[in-house]
Design an enzyme around this catalytic site. Structure first.
Site, PDB file in Angstrom:
ATOM      1  N   GLU A 197       0.843  -1.192   0.000  1.00  0.00           N
ATOM      2  CA  GLU A 197       0.000   0.000   0.000  1.00  0.00           C
ATOM      3  C   GLU A 197       0.879   1.243   0.000  1.00  0.00           C
ATOM      4  O   GLU A 197       1.858   1.336   0.742  1.00  0.00           O
ATOM      5  CB  GLU A 197      -0.891  -0.010   1.248  1.00  0.00           C
ATOM      6  N   LYS A 201      -9.588   2.487  -2.687  1.00  0.00           N
ATOM      7  CA  LYS A 201      -9.857   1.913  -1.367  1.00  0.00           C
ATOM      8  C   LYS A 201     -11.199   2.406  -0.819  1.00  0.00           C
ATOM      9  O   LYS A 201     -11.443   3.604  -0.712  1.00  0.00           O
ATOM     10  CB  LYS A 201      -8.727   2.301  -0.415  1.00  0.00           C
ATOM     11  N   CYS A 220      -5.521  -2.990   2.566  1.00  0.00           N
ATOM     12  CA  CYS A 220      -5.303  -2.880   4.013  1.00  0.00           C
ATOM     13  C   CYS A 220      -6.585  -2.990   4.847  1.00  0.00           C
ATOM     14  O   CYS A 220      -7.086  -4.079   5.082  1.00  0.00           O
ATOM     15  CB  CYS A 220      -4.561  -1.567   4.310  1.00  0.00           C
TER      16      CYS A 220
END
Length: 249
Positions: free
Chosen positions: A38, A103, A137
Protein backbone atom coordinates in the site's frame (compact mmCIF):
# COMPACT_ATOMS: atom_id res chain seq x y z
CA UNK A 1 0.66 -18.68 -11.90
CA UNK A 2 3.59 -17.37 -9.88
CA UNK A 3 3.09 -14.31 -7.68
CA UNK A 4 6.05 -12.58 -6.07
CA UNK A 5 5.59 -9.81 -3.52
CA UNK A 6 8.14 -7.35 -2.15
CA UNK A 7 8.36 -6.83 1.61
CA UNK A 8 9.32 -3.24 0.98
CA UNK A 9 10.92 -0.97 3.57
CA UNK A 10 9.30 2.11 2.07
CA UNK A 11 11.39 5.29 2.07
CA UNK A 12 9.17 7.96 3.62
CA UNK A 13 7.82 10.45 1.09
CA UNK A 14 10.53 9.69 -1.47
CA UNK A 15 9.20 8.34 -4.74
CA UNK A 16 12.52 8.36 -6.57
CA UNK A 17 14.25 6.27 -3.92
CA UNK A 18 11.34 3.83 -3.68
CA UNK A 19 11.34 3.30 -7.44
CA UNK A 20 15.09 2.59 -7.34
CA UNK A 21 14.65 0.20 -4.40
CA UNK A 22 11.92 -1.76 -6.18
CA UNK A 23 13.93 -2.07 -9.38
CA UNK A 24 16.99 -3.27 -7.44
CA UNK A 25 15.07 -5.83 -5.38
CA UNK A 26 13.28 -7.29 -8.41
CA UNK A 27 15.98 -7.01 -11.06
CA UNK A 28 16.76 -10.74 -11.19
CA UNK A 29 13.28 -12.01 -10.36
CA UNK A 30 10.74 -13.64 -12.65
CA UNK A 31 7.04 -13.99 -11.96
CA UNK A 32 3.67 -13.61 -13.65
CA UNK A 33 2.52 -11.00 -11.14
CA UNK A 34 4.50 -8.78 -8.77
CA UNK A 35 2.88 -7.18 -5.72
CA UNK A 36 3.97 -3.95 -4.02
CA UNK A 37 2.62 -2.62 -0.70
CA UNK A 38 0.00 0.00 0.00
CA UNK A 39 1.29 3.47 -0.97
CA UNK A 40 4.52 1.86 -2.15
CA UNK A 41 5.93 5.14 -3.47
CA UNK A 42 5.51 7.27 -0.32
CA UNK A 43 4.47 5.22 2.69
CA UNK A 44 1.00 5.43 4.26
CA UNK A 45 0.94 9.21 4.53
CA UNK A 46 -1.85 11.61 5.42
CA UNK A 47 0.03 14.58 3.92
CA UNK A 48 -1.80 13.95 0.68
CA UNK A 49 -1.42 17.48 -0.67
CA UNK A 50 2.34 17.01 -0.45
CA UNK A 51 2.89 13.43 -1.57
CA UNK A 52 0.02 12.50 -3.88
CA UNK A 53 0.67 11.86 -7.57
CA UNK A 54 -0.42 14.78 -9.68
CA UNK A 55 1.07 13.43 -12.91
CA UNK A 56 0.57 9.69 -12.40
CA UNK A 57 4.21 9.19 -11.38
CA UNK A 58 3.56 5.89 -9.60
CA UNK A 59 1.40 4.58 -12.42
CA UNK A 60 4.02 5.48 -15.04
CA UNK A 61 6.63 3.62 -13.00
CA UNK A 62 4.39 0.55 -12.86
CA UNK A 63 3.83 0.66 -16.61
CA UNK A 64 7.55 0.93 -17.23
CA UNK A 65 8.63 -1.93 -14.98
CA UNK A 66 5.70 -4.10 -16.06
CA UNK A 67 6.76 -3.79 -19.68
CA UNK A 68 10.42 -4.40 -18.86
CA UNK A 69 9.71 -7.56 -16.90
CA UNK A 70 6.80 -8.73 -19.06
CA UNK A 71 4.73 -9.24 -15.93
CA UNK A 72 1.75 -7.65 -14.24
CA UNK A 73 2.30 -5.31 -11.28
CA UNK A 74 -0.10 -4.29 -8.53
CA UNK A 75 0.18 -1.90 -5.58
CA UNK A 76 -1.45 1.26 -4.28
CA UNK A 77 -0.47 4.92 -4.36
CA UNK A 78 -1.75 8.26 -3.12
CA UNK A 79 -3.21 10.15 -6.06
CA UNK A 80 -5.05 13.40 -6.71
CA UNK A 81 -7.95 13.57 -9.14
CA UNK A 82 -9.42 17.04 -9.59
CA UNK A 83 -9.86 18.19 -5.98
CA UNK A 84 -10.01 14.74 -4.38
CA UNK A 85 -7.38 12.34 -3.07
CA UNK A 86 -7.65 8.56 -3.42
CA UNK A 87 -5.72 5.59 -2.10
CA UNK A 88 -5.69 3.86 -5.46
CA UNK A 89 -4.65 0.26 -6.08
CA UNK A 90 -3.40 -0.27 -9.60
CA UNK A 91 -3.24 -3.51 -11.55
CA UNK A 92 -1.02 -2.97 -14.59
CA UNK A 93 -0.64 -5.61 -17.28
CA UNK A 94 2.47 -5.93 -19.51
CA UNK A 95 0.55 -4.47 -22.45
CA UNK A 96 0.04 -1.30 -20.34
CA UNK A 97 -3.63 -2.02 -19.70
CA UNK A 98 -4.54 -0.46 -16.34
CA UNK A 99 -7.33 -1.45 -13.96
CA UNK A 100 -7.68 0.33 -10.64
CA UNK A 101 -9.56 0.07 -7.38
CA UNK A 102 -10.01 3.01 -5.00
CA UNK A 103 -9.86 1.91 -1.37
CA UNK A 104 -13.41 1.79 -0.02
CA UNK A 105 -12.82 1.44 3.72
CA UNK A 106 -10.73 4.37 4.90
CA UNK A 107 -8.83 4.02 8.17
CA UNK A 108 -10.64 6.52 10.41
CA UNK A 109 -8.30 5.70 13.34
CA UNK A 110 -5.52 7.54 11.47
CA UNK A 111 -7.78 10.17 9.89
CA UNK A 112 -7.57 8.70 6.41
CA UNK A 113 -11.29 9.32 5.97
CA UNK A 114 -10.75 13.05 6.56
CA UNK A 115 -8.15 13.32 3.78
CA UNK A 116 -9.01 10.71 1.17
CA UNK A 117 -12.25 9.98 -0.64
CA UNK A 118 -13.65 6.44 -0.54
CA UNK A 119 -14.03 4.27 -3.60
CA UNK A 120 -17.43 2.85 -4.41
CA UNK A 121 -16.85 -0.05 -6.74
CA UNK A 122 -15.79 -3.61 -6.03
CA UNK A 123 -13.12 -4.43 -8.63
CA UNK A 124 -12.16 -7.84 -10.02
CA UNK A 125 -9.36 -8.26 -12.55
CA UNK A 126 -8.77 -11.29 -14.75
CA UNK A 127 -5.19 -12.06 -15.67
CA UNK A 128 -3.84 -15.26 -17.24
CA UNK A 129 -7.13 -16.98 -16.45
CA UNK A 130 -7.12 -16.06 -12.73
CA UNK A 131 -9.73 -13.67 -11.32
CA UNK A 132 -8.38 -11.33 -8.63
CA UNK A 133 -10.38 -9.25 -6.15
CA UNK A 134 -8.43 -6.06 -5.35
CA UNK A 135 -8.38 -4.92 -1.72
CA UNK A 136 -6.34 -2.47 0.37
CA UNK A 137 -5.30 -2.88 4.01
CA UNK A 138 -8.27 -1.82 6.21
CA UNK A 139 -10.67 -3.50 3.75
CA UNK A 140 -9.54 -6.73 5.40
CA UNK A 141 -11.69 -6.00 8.46
CA UNK A 142 -14.91 -5.96 6.40
CA UNK A 143 -15.76 -9.48 5.22
CA UNK A 144 -19.08 -8.57 3.61
CA UNK A 145 -17.33 -6.45 0.97
CA UNK A 146 -14.98 -9.32 0.14
CA UNK A 147 -17.62 -12.08 0.04
CA UNK A 148 -17.06 -14.48 -2.81
CA UNK A 149 -20.06 -14.63 -5.13
CA UNK A 150 -18.39 -17.19 -7.38
CA UNK A 151 -16.76 -14.27 -9.17
CA UNK A 152 -13.09 -14.51 -8.14
CA UNK A 153 -10.33 -17.03 -7.43
CA UNK A 154 -7.95 -14.99 -5.28
CA UNK A 155 -7.94 -11.87 -3.14
CA UNK A 156 -4.97 -9.50 -3.20
CA UNK A 157 -4.47 -7.38 -0.07
CA UNK A 158 -1.73 -4.72 -0.07
CA UNK A 159 -1.12 -3.04 3.26
CA UNK A 160 0.75 -0.90 5.76
CA UNK A 161 -0.38 -2.84 8.85
CA UNK A 162 1.67 -2.04 12.00
CA UNK A 163 3.27 -4.70 14.17
CA UNK A 164 1.15 -3.74 17.19
CA UNK A 165 -1.96 -5.05 15.36
CA UNK A 166 -0.34 -7.79 13.32
CA UNK A 167 -2.25 -10.60 15.04
CA UNK A 168 -5.48 -9.29 13.52
CA UNK A 169 -3.85 -9.01 10.08
CA UNK A 170 -2.61 -12.59 10.03
CA UNK A 171 -5.76 -14.17 11.44
CA UNK A 172 -8.11 -12.23 9.17
CA UNK A 173 -6.13 -13.11 6.04
CA UNK A 174 -6.53 -16.79 6.83
CA UNK A 175 -10.22 -16.32 7.64
CA UNK A 176 -10.88 -14.60 4.30
CA UNK A 177 -9.30 -17.56 2.49
CA UNK A 178 -11.32 -20.17 4.38
CA UNK A 179 -14.71 -18.45 4.26
CA UNK A 180 -14.42 -17.54 0.57
CA UNK A 181 -12.83 -20.80 -0.67
CA UNK A 182 -10.16 -18.74 -2.39
CA UNK A 183 -6.49 -17.96 -2.42
CA UNK A 184 -5.59 -14.93 -0.34
CA UNK A 185 -2.28 -13.13 -0.79
CA UNK A 186 -1.63 -10.44 1.81
CA UNK A 187 1.41 -8.21 1.33
CA UNK A 188 2.51 -5.97 4.18
CA UNK A 189 5.39 -3.49 4.21
CA UNK A 190 8.35 -3.76 6.61
CA UNK A 191 10.48 -1.24 8.51
CA UNK A 192 9.53 2.00 10.25
CA UNK A 193 7.52 4.83 8.72
CA UNK A 194 7.63 8.58 9.26
CA UNK A 195 5.20 8.27 12.16
CA UNK A 196 7.54 5.86 14.00
CA UNK A 197 5.21 2.91 13.43
CA UNK A 198 7.05 -0.40 13.07
CA UNK A 199 6.05 -3.05 10.54
CA UNK A 200 7.29 -6.60 10.94
CA UNK A 201 7.56 -9.12 8.13
CA UNK A 202 4.06 -10.58 7.96
CA UNK A 203 3.21 -11.29 4.33
CA UNK A 204 1.38 -14.52 3.56
CA UNK A 205 -0.43 -16.48 0.90
CA UNK A 206 -3.10 -18.94 2.03
CA UNK A 207 -4.92 -21.66 0.14
CA UNK A 208 -8.68 -22.05 0.46
CA UNK A 209 -8.30 -24.44 3.40
CA UNK A 210 -6.23 -21.92 5.36
CA UNK A 211 -2.85 -23.52 4.76
CA UNK A 212 0.13 -21.27 4.12
CA UNK A 213 1.58 -21.84 0.65
CA UNK A 214 4.04 -18.96 0.34
CA UNK A 215 7.81 -19.26 0.30
CA UNK A 216 10.09 -16.51 1.60
CA UNK A 217 13.57 -15.53 0.46
CA UNK A 218 15.15 -12.31 1.61
CA UNK A 219 12.57 -9.56 1.18
CA UNK A 220 10.55 -11.58 -1.33
CA UNK A 221 7.46 -13.70 -0.79
CA UNK A 222 6.30 -16.01 -3.58
CA UNK A 223 3.44 -18.42 -4.17
CA UNK A 224 2.16 -20.59 -6.99
CA UNK A 225 -1.57 -20.46 -7.69
CA UNK A 226 -3.10 -23.60 -9.20
CA UNK A 227 -6.64 -23.17 -10.49
CA UNK A 228 -7.17 -26.88 -11.07
CA UNK A 229 -6.34 -27.60 -7.44
CA UNK A 230 -8.58 -24.76 -6.26
CA UNK A 231 -11.53 -25.88 -8.38
CA UNK A 232 -11.17 -29.47 -7.19
CA UNK A 233 -11.29 -28.23 -3.60
CA UNK A 234 -14.34 -26.08 -4.31
CA UNK A 235 -16.15 -28.91 -6.06
CA UNK A 236 -15.54 -31.18 -3.09
CA UNK A 237 -16.43 -28.63 -0.40
CA UNK A 238 -19.31 -26.65 -1.90
CA UNK A 239 -19.71 -24.32 1.08
CA UNK A 240 -20.33 -21.26 -1.07
CA UNK A 241 -23.66 -22.75 -2.14
CA UNK A 242 -24.92 -22.15 1.39
CA UNK A 243 -23.84 -18.52 1.67
CA UNK A 244 -26.27 -15.72 2.54
CA UNK A 245 -27.65 -13.53 -0.26
CA UNK A 246 -27.27 -9.77 0.15
CA UNK A 247 -26.50 -6.55 -1.70
CA UNK A 248 -23.79 -4.00 -0.90
CA UNK A 249 -24.86 -0.39 -1.26
Amino acid sequence: MKITALNQDIVWKNKTENFKLIEKELQNEEADLFLLPEMFSTGFCMDAAEVSDKNEESLEFLKKISKEKNAAFSGSASIKVDNQFFNRMYFVKPNSQVIFYDKRHLFSFSGEDKIYSPGKDRVIVEYLGVRFLLQVCYDLRFPVFARNNDDYDAILYVANWPQKRVEAWEHLLKARAIENLSYVFGLNRIGTDGNDLFYQESSHCFFADGKEISQKRGNLVSAELNLEELNDFRNHFQFLNDRDVFEIK
